[in-house]
Design a protein around this motif. Structure first.
Motif, PDB file in Angstrom:
ATOM      1  N   PRO A 226      68.887  62.003  60.041  1.00  0.00           N
ATOM      2  CA  PRO A 226      67.619  62.576  60.527  1.00  0.00           C
ATOM      3  C   PRO A 226      66.776  61.524  61.233  1.00  0.00           C
ATOM      4  O   PRO A 226      66.845  60.338  60.920  1.00  0.00           O
ATOM      5  N   CYS A 227      65.977  61.980  62.166  1.00  0.00           N
ATOM      6  CA  CYS A 227      65.104  61.077  62.919  1.00  0.00           C
ATOM      7  C   CYS A 227      64.189  60.304  61.977  1.00  0.00           C
ATOM      8  O   CYS A 227      63.591  60.870  61.054  1.00  0.00           O
ATOM      9  N   GLU A 228      64.077  58.998  62.211  1.00  0.00           N
ATOM     10  CA  GLU A 228      63.231  58.142  61.374  1.00  0.00           C
ATOM     11  C   GLU A 228      61.750  58.483  61.515  1.00  0.00           C
ATOM     12  O   GLU A 228      60.953  58.162  60.637  1.00  0.00           O
ATOM     13  N   GLN A 229      61.374  59.130  62.623  1.00  0.00           N
ATOM     14  CA  GLN A 229      59.977  59.491  62.850  1.00  0.00           C
ATOM     15  C   GLN A 229      59.679  60.929  62.444  1.00  0.00           C
ATOM     16  O   GLN A 229      58.619  61.471  62.775  1.00  0.00           O
ATOM     17  N   LYS A 230      60.658  61.538  61.740  1.00  0.00           N
ATOM     18  CA  LYS A 230      60.477  62.854  61.130  1.00  0.00           C
ATOM     19  C   LYS A 230      60.399  63.999  62.124  1.00  0.00           C
ATOM     20  O   LYS A 230      59.804  65.051  61.824  1.00  0.00           O
ATOM     21  N   ASP A 233      65.171  66.438  65.056  1.00  0.00           N
ATOM     22  CA  ASP A 233      66.484  66.081  65.594  1.00  0.00           C
ATOM     23  C   ASP A 233      67.275  65.211  64.621  1.00  0.00           C
ATOM     24  O   ASP A 233      66.704  64.452  63.833  1.00  0.00           O
ATOM     25  N   ASN A 234      68.601  65.336  64.684  1.00  0.00           N
ATOM     26  CA  ASN A 234      69.526  64.455  63.966  1.00  0.00           C
ATOM     27  C   ASN A 234      70.211  63.565  64.995  1.00  0.00           C
ATOM     28  O   ASN A 234      70.797  64.063  65.964  1.00  0.00           O
ATOM     29  N   ILE A 235      70.147  62.263  64.777  1.00  0.00           N
ATOM     30  CA  ILE A 235      70.562  61.301  65.790  1.00  0.00           C
ATOM     31  C   ILE A 235      71.597  60.338  65.217  1.00  0.00           C
ATOM     32  O   ILE A 235      71.554  59.986  64.032  1.00  0.00           O
ATOM     33  N   MET A 236      72.536  59.896  66.056  1.00  0.00           N
ATOM     34  CA  MET A 236      73.469  58.849  65.656  1.00  0.00           C
ATOM     35  C   MET A 236      72.680  57.561  65.392  1.00  0.00           C
ATOM     36  O   MET A 236      71.789  57.217  66.156  1.00  0.00           O
ATOM     37  N   CYS A 248      61.748  61.154  71.560  1.00  0.00           N
ATOM     38  CA  CYS A 248      61.321  61.715  70.273  1.00  0.00           C
ATOM     39  C   CYS A 248      59.940  62.369  70.407  1.00  0.00           C
ATOM     40  O   CYS A 248      59.001  61.765  70.925  1.00  0.00           O
ATOM     41  N   ARG A 249      59.833  63.588  69.901  1.00  0.00           N
ATOM     42  CA  ARG A 249      58.557  64.299  69.994  1.00  0.00           C
ATOM     43  C   ARG A 249      57.494  63.725  69.059  1.00  0.00           C
ATOM     44  O   ARG A 249      56.311  64.017  69.204  1.00  0.00           O
ATOM     45  N   MET A 250      57.928  62.931  68.092  1.00  0.00           N
ATOM     46  CA  MET A 250      56.987  62.348  67.148  1.00  0.00           C
ATOM     47  C   MET A 250      56.636  60.895  67.479  1.00  0.00           C
ATOM     48  O   MET A 250      55.979  60.221  66.683  1.00  0.00           O
ATOM     49  N   LYS A 251      57.083  60.406  68.625  1.00  0.00           N
ATOM     50  CA  LYS A 251      56.748  59.023  68.969  1.00  0.00           C
ATOM     51  C   LYS A 251      55.235  58.902  69.178  1.00  0.00           C
ATOM     52  O   LYS A 251      54.588  59.808  69.709  1.00  0.00           O
ATOM     53  N   LEU A 252      54.663  57.818  68.727  1.00  0.00           N
ATOM     54  CA  LEU A 252      53.222  57.614  68.813  1.00  0.00           C
ATOM     55  C   LEU A 252      52.818  57.166  70.221  1.00  0.00           C
ATOM     56  O   LEU A 252      53.450  56.288  70.804  1.00  0.00           O
ATOM     57  N   VAL A 253      51.787  57.788  70.736  1.00  0.00           N
ATOM     58  CA  VAL A 253      51.273  57.441  72.066  1.00  0.00           C
ATOM     59  C   VAL A 253      49.751  57.314  71.998  1.00  0.00           C
ATOM     60  O   VAL A 253      49.100  57.894  71.122  1.00  0.00           O
ATOM     61  N   ASN A 254      49.190  56.560  72.923  1.00  0.00           N
ATOM     62  CA  ASN A 254      47.736  56.468  73.031  1.00  0.00           C
ATOM     63  C   ASN A 254      47.189  57.729  73.685  1.00  0.00           C
ATOM     64  O   ASN A 254      47.845  58.342  74.544  1.00  0.00           O
ATOM     65  N   CYS A 255      46.014  58.116  73.273  1.00  0.00           N
ATOM     66  CA  CYS A 255      45.353  59.249  73.909  1.00  0.00           C
ATOM     67  C   CYS A 255      45.167  58.957  75.396  1.00  0.00           C
ATOM     68  O   CYS A 255      44.823  57.830  75.772  1.00  0.00           O
ATOM     69  N   PRO A 256      45.391  59.950  76.285  1.00  0.00           N
ATOM     70  CA  PRO A 256      45.180  59.726  77.718  1.00  0.00           C
ATOM     71  C   PRO A 256      43.755  59.295  78.064  1.00  0.00           C
ATOM     72  O   PRO A 256      43.518  58.782  79.162  1.00  0.00           O
ATOM     73  N   THR A 265      45.599  57.206  68.287  1.00  0.00           N
ATOM     74  CA  THR A 265      47.046  57.123  68.500  1.00  0.00           C
ATOM     75  C   THR A 265      47.666  58.319  67.797  1.00  0.00           C
ATOM     76  O   THR A 265      47.532  58.461  66.578  1.00  0.00           O
ATOM     77  N   ILE A 266      48.346  59.184  68.565  1.00  0.00           N
ATOM     78  CA  ILE A 266      48.852  60.426  67.978  1.00  0.00           C
ATOM     79  C   ILE A 266      50.299  60.658  68.363  1.00  0.00           C
ATOM     80  O   ILE A 266      50.785  60.128  69.366  1.00  0.00           O
ATOM     81  N   PRO A 267      51.037  61.454  67.555  1.00  0.00           N
ATOM     82  CA  PRO A 267      52.409  61.825  67.933  1.00  0.00           C
ATOM     83  C   PRO A 267      52.393  62.595  69.248  1.00  0.00           C
ATOM     84  O   PRO A 267      51.481  63.393  69.505  1.00  0.00           O
ATOM     85  N   HIS A 268      53.418  62.382  70.048  1.00  0.00           N
ATOM     86  CA  HIS A 268      53.475  62.984  71.383  1.00  0.00           C
ATOM     87  C   HIS A 268      53.391  64.501  71.326  1.00  0.00           C
ATOM     88  O   HIS A 268      52.749  65.134  72.179  1.00  0.00           O
ATOM     89  N   CYS A 269      53.997  65.101  70.308  1.00  0.00           N
ATOM     90  CA  CYS A 269      54.031  66.559  70.230  1.00  0.00           C
ATOM     91  C   CYS A 269      52.686  67.158  69.813  1.00  0.00           C
ATOM     92  O   CYS A 269      52.506  68.380  69.860  1.00  0.00           O
ATOM     93  N   MET A 270      51.746  66.313  69.393  1.00  0.00           N
ATOM     94  CA  MET A 270      50.455  66.815  68.919  1.00  0.00           C
ATOM     95  C   MET A 270      49.311  66.498  69.879  1.00  0.00           C
ATOM     96  O   MET A 270      48.134  66.604  69.517  1.00  0.00           O
ATOM     97  N   ILE A 271      49.653  66.131  71.110  1.00  0.00           N
ATOM     98  CA  ILE A 271      48.611  65.819  72.094  1.00  0.00           C
ATOM     99  C   ILE A 271      47.754  67.046  72.396  1.00  0.00           C
ATOM    100  O   ILE A 271      46.522  66.949  72.498  1.00  0.00           O
TER     101      ILE A 271
END
Length: 388
Positions: A226-230, A233-236, A248-256, A265-271
């Motif tokens: 399983p993805c380390e960032q929860k 996805d299941n990844i090699m 990864c949809r849960m990678k952390l990004v800075n607010c625009p 700083t929020i997960p990409h999928c929660m922008i």
């Protein structure tokens, strides 16, 4: 260089310390990883011995002595491994440095000792041992032996396994169990911790003994996890780092809106949710950028006005500094100029000036009173003196 076509299999015998009348069916399993690792040092050792033995000799080449040298090497390693336990007992405590008891280290030392013993006079006195040319020649000869199939890996592993059993007197890397019948032995082999396993993860060809299954599984680069960032996805495992920093949809990004003040700083999928939850503060940051001289109270009032005239989606669609700035300016055009209240600031300055003036006046009055008192005192003193 041409190698002889016949590759005679050389297999040393395991030391047999079985007593008469004891169990006659022995488990011959050993740690597959260590056996493979030991087998890998044989070709470099043989190549070194052949090159150093023929250096400066115009009549012989490394390939011409390879077969005989290999047989000598196997005999030497066998003899050293068979006497290793006895030598260890004799030398115990005599050496100042503690030697490793790992089979790989022990047999590697044997290989180095054999190669050193085969150096001819020229290689010993000519500075050959320290030259880069020597290293290149050994590497080329080892590669040539591999290409020509001289001393295949399977044959080397058979020898390595026997040598390992001879020096592994603690039985840490091979099984020494004995049984009274073939049936008992067969049942044991199915569950022996040294039985050889092959990784079942697609793409991985690793072999290891059963006792190392958990260790390999926890580090196998081909295992799907399983993805380390929860994210879902299941990844090699070997692709995990790349996944986490790219798609990864849960990678952390800075607010625009980081550049204008939002430090989130929020997960990409929660922008989208972040925009919805913090639209009020984002609007305030943009207005602060547009009206740099306005007070905080004025800006908060302007935020309320902009939100009142904006449609429900008009501000939500602006998801970066540039687009929101453009929409705010369009909305402000319909609201008219921002009323900036600066009276409070002027009144504060006036109060400060008034206070300063009053303080100066008071100081002047006190100084004047002090001078008048001093003059009166001087006149009284003078009058007293005249009367006297």
């Amino acid at each position: 260089m041409d190698f002889p076509a016949n590759d005679v299999e050389l297999v040393p015998e395991k030391i047999d310390d079985e007593k008469e009348g004891g169990p006659s069916f022995k488990c011959d399993l050993a740690d597959t990883e260590i056996v493979h690792k030991i087998a890998q040092v044989f070709l470099p050792g043989l190549g070194t011995a052949c090159v150093d033995n023929t250096t400066g000799d115009v009549f012989r080449s490394p390939a011409s002595v390879a077969v005989d040298m290999r047989k000598e090497m196997v005999d030497y390693l066998t003899q050293r491994s068979e006497t290793f336990v006895a030598e260890s007992v004799i030398l115990e405590g005599a050496s100042e440095t503690e030697a490793s008891d790992h089979p790989y280290d022990i047999i590697s030392d044997f290989v180095d000792d054999f190669a050193s013993s085969k150096r001819n006079l020229f290689s010993r006195v000519s500075g050959w041992l320290l030259s880069e040319k020597r290293e290149d020649k050994i590497e080329d000869f080892v590669q040539e032996m591999e290409i020509n199939g001289f001393w295949l890996l399977d044959g080397r592993e058979v020898i390595a396994e026997t040598l390992l059993k001879n020096v592994d007197f603690k039985n840490a890397f091979h099984c020494n169990m004995k049984f009274n019948s073939a049936e008992e032995l067969a049942e044991h082999v199915c569950h022996c911790s040294f039985r050889s396993l092959t990784c079942k993860n697609e793409g991985c060809n690793a072999r290891f003994c059963a006792s190392h299954l958990e260790k390999h599984d926890s580090a196998c680069p081909f295992k799907i996890i399983p993805c380390e960032q929860k994210c879902l996805d299941n990844i090699m495992r070997r692709e995990m780092d790349k996944h986490c920093i790219t798609v990864c949809r849960m990678k952390l990004v800075n607010c625009p809106f980081y550049a204008v003040g939002c430090q989130s700083t929020i997960p990409h999928c929660m922008i989208e949710k972040h925009f919805s939850d913090t639209s009020h503060s984002h609007l305030l940051y943009i207005l602060q950028r547009i009206h740099k001289e306005a007070s905080e109270e004025d800006l908060k009032r302007r935020v309320e006005q902009v939100e009142m005239v904006a449609s429900s989606n008009q501000l939500a669609e602006a998801q970066n500094v540039r687009s929101l700035t453009s929409k705010v300016k369009d909305l402000e055009a319909s609201l008219g100029p921002l009323e900036v209240h600066i009276k409070n600031k002027n009144s504060e300055e006036n109060v400060e000036i008034s206070n300063l003036t009053n303080a100066l006046d008071e100081a002047h009055i006190k100084n004047k009173d002090s001078q008048e008192t001093m003059e009166t005192s001087n006149l009284a003193n003078a009058s007293s003196e005249v009367q006297s």
